[in-house]
Write a protein that holds these residues in place. Structure first.
Motif, PDB file in Angstrom:
ATOM      1  N   SER A   1       0.848  -1.193   0.000  1.00  0.00           N
ATOM      2  CA  SER A   1       0.000   0.000   0.000  1.00  0.00           C
ATOM      3  C   SER A   1       0.882   1.241   0.000  1.00  0.00           C
ATOM      4  N   THR A   2       0.437   2.272  -0.694  1.00  0.00           N
ATOM      5  CA  THR A   2       1.147   3.548  -0.663  1.00  0.00           C
ATOM      6  C   THR A   2       0.822   4.262   0.646  1.00  0.00           C
ATOM      7  N   ASP A   3       1.595   5.279   0.979  1.00  0.00           N
ATOM      8  CA  ASP A   3       1.288   6.062   2.179  1.00  0.00           C
ATOM      9  C   ASP A   3      -0.110   6.669   2.087  1.00  0.00           C
ATOM     10  N   GLU A   4      -0.493   7.085   0.895  1.00  0.00           N
ATOM     11  CA  GLU A   4      -1.824   7.672   0.703  1.00  0.00           C
ATOM     12  C   GLU A   4      -2.918   6.641   0.998  1.00  0.00           C
ATOM     13  N   GLU A   5      -2.706   5.388   0.562  1.00  0.00           N
ATOM     14  CA  GLU A   5      -3.685   4.331   0.806  1.00  0.00           C
ATOM     15  C   GLU A   5      -3.757   3.969   2.295  1.00  0.00           C
ATOM     16  N   ILE A   6      -2.598   3.916   2.949  1.00  0.00           N
ATOM     17  CA  ILE A   6      -2.582   3.627   4.390  1.00  0.00           C
ATOM     18  C   ILE A   6      -3.302   4.738   5.144  1.00  0.00           C
ATOM     19  N   ALA A   7      -2.991   5.977   4.805  1.00  0.00           N
ATOM     20  CA  ALA A   7      -3.622   7.117   5.479  1.00  0.00           C
ATOM     21  C   ALA A   7      -5.134   7.101   5.279  1.00  0.00           C
ATOM     22  N   ALA A   8      -5.593   6.785   4.064  1.00  0.00           N
ATOM     23  CA  ALA A   8      -7.026   6.737   3.794  1.00  0.00           C
ATOM     24  C   ALA A   8      -7.700   5.614   4.597  1.00  0.00           C
ATOM     25  N   THR A   9      -7.052   4.468   4.699  1.00  0.00           N
ATOM     26  CA  THR A   9      -7.600   3.348   5.454  1.00  0.00           C
ATOM     27  C   THR A   9      -7.728   3.696   6.925  1.00  0.00           C
ATOM     28  N   LEU A  10      -6.720   4.415   7.453  1.00  0.00           N
ATOM     29  CA  LEU A  10      -6.711   4.767   8.871  1.00  0.00           C
ATOM     30  C   LEU A  10      -7.432   6.069   9.166  1.00  0.00           C
ATOM     31  N   ASN A  11      -7.868   6.771   8.089  1.00  0.00           N
ATOM     32  CA  ASN A  11      -8.567   8.039   8.227  1.00  0.00           C
ATOM     33  C   ASN A  11      -7.709   9.107   8.916  1.00  0.00           C
ATOM     34  N   VAL A  12      -6.447   9.194   8.464  1.00  0.00           N
ATOM     35  CA  VAL A  12      -5.531  10.242   8.946  1.00  0.00           C
ATOM     36  C   VAL A  12      -4.918  10.924   7.737  1.00  0.00           C
ATOM     37  N   GLY A  13      -4.295  12.057   7.973  1.00  0.00           N
ATOM     38  CA  GLY A  13      -3.608  12.758   6.900  1.00  0.00           C
ATOM     39  C   GLY A  13      -2.317  12.047   6.547  1.00  0.00           C
ATOM     40  N   VAL A  14      -1.968  12.051   5.276  1.00  0.00           N
ATOM     41  CA  VAL A  14      -0.759  11.357   4.820  1.00  0.00           C
ATOM     42  C   VAL A  14       0.494  11.949   5.453  1.00  0.00           C
ATOM     43  N   GLU A  15       0.414  13.200   5.893  1.00  0.00           N
ATOM     44  CA  GLU A  15       1.577  13.831   6.524  1.00  0.00           C
ATOM     45  C   GLU A  15       1.991  13.101   7.806  1.00  0.00           C
ATOM     46  N   TYR A  16       1.083  12.376   8.421  1.00  0.00           N
ATOM     47  CA  TYR A  16       1.419  11.632   9.638  1.00  0.00           C
ATOM     48  C   TYR A  16       2.380  10.481   9.349  1.00  0.00           C
ATOM     49  N   LEU A  17       2.443  10.047   8.103  1.00  0.00           N
ATOM     50  CA  LEU A  17       3.257   8.880   7.764  1.00  0.00           C
ATOM     51  C   LEU A  17       4.608   9.255   7.162  1.00  0.00           C
ATOM     52  N   GLY A  18       4.881  10.522   6.997  1.00  0.00           N
ATOM     53  CA  GLY A  18       6.166  10.949   6.453  1.00  0.00           C
ATOM     54  C   GLY A  18       7.305  10.547   7.364  1.00  0.00           C
ATOM     55  N   LYS A  19       8.456  10.295   6.769  1.00  0.00           N
ATOM     56  CA  LYS A  19       9.611   9.831   7.536  1.00  0.00           C
ATOM     57  C   LYS A  19       9.951  10.779   8.683  1.00  0.00           C
TER      58      LYS A  19
END
Length: 198
Positions: free
Chosen positions: A53-71
């Motif tokens: 899954s891309t970071d965007e897909e993970i963020a959408a699944t978890l209902n958070v902003g993709v910025e939370y997953l940045g390194k």
């Protein structure tokens, strides 16, 4: 089937991960088909039919902003959220999937909780989910994935008339619970999936 997988994922999100003094929280890295997790000291190599899954897909699944997953913001995400997922991968043919993440025990349960107490809390939480039935084993064992020993809990799951196996691999680090959750829908055994870890 997608609804079942999302339901299982949502239930496991009840347990999460946030800041601690000793453990340096870092994001796993990808190199082609290989995911490397330096925090829990393992590598996972996906088969050809599996897709990360891309970071965007993970963020959408978890209902958070993709910025939370940045390194650079991953450590803060763990401090500010009960759980954060680092990697998700799914077999496009069988829908068998693996999720890797962390739980901030101080935010969800207690920093001093043992793995056994965590499993009991998970058992109680899943018992309250009416849309599925999860049968826990009487005993748990340990397995080494990569260089780390995990407590392994193999559960039988029935949801929406479908049967599957869900395996929880748990490793406590200071005030965090690292977890790998494998949902075996068909086509793979526990041993098959564990062989993908180095």
């Amino acid at each position: 089937m997608k609804k079942i997988v999302l339901l299982l994922l949502a239930v496991t999100m009840v347990f999460a991960f946030a800041g601690c003094q000793k453990t340096e929280l870092t994001r796993g890295t990808f190199d082609g088909s290989i995911y490397k997790n330096d925090l829990m000291h393992f590598e996972f190599e996906k088969p050809e039919s599996w897709v990360y899954s891309t970071d965007e897909e993970i963020a959408a699944t978890l209902n958070v902003g993709v910025e939370y997953l940045g390194k650079d913001s991953f450590k803060n995400a763990l401090k500010n959220n009960p759980s954060v997922y680092d990697m998700m991968v799914v077999d496009t043919i069988t829908r068998t999937n693996i999720n890797v993440g962390y739980e901030n025990l101080a935010k969800t349960l207690s920093s001093n909780i043992t793995v056994e107490q965590y499993i009991e809390a998970l058992k109680q939480q899943l018992a309250d989910v009416s849309a599925m039935k999860v049968t826990f084993p009487d005993k748990y064992d340990t397995v080494t994935l990569g260089k780390t020993e995990f407590t392994r809990v193999v559960c039988d799951v029935t949801a929406s008339g479908a049967s599957m196996t869900q395996v929880y691999y748990l490793h406590k680090m200071d005030g965090y619970m690292g977890f790998i959750i494998v949902t075996l829908v068909s086509g793979y055994t526990v041993a098959d999936v564990e062989a993908m870890f180095k």
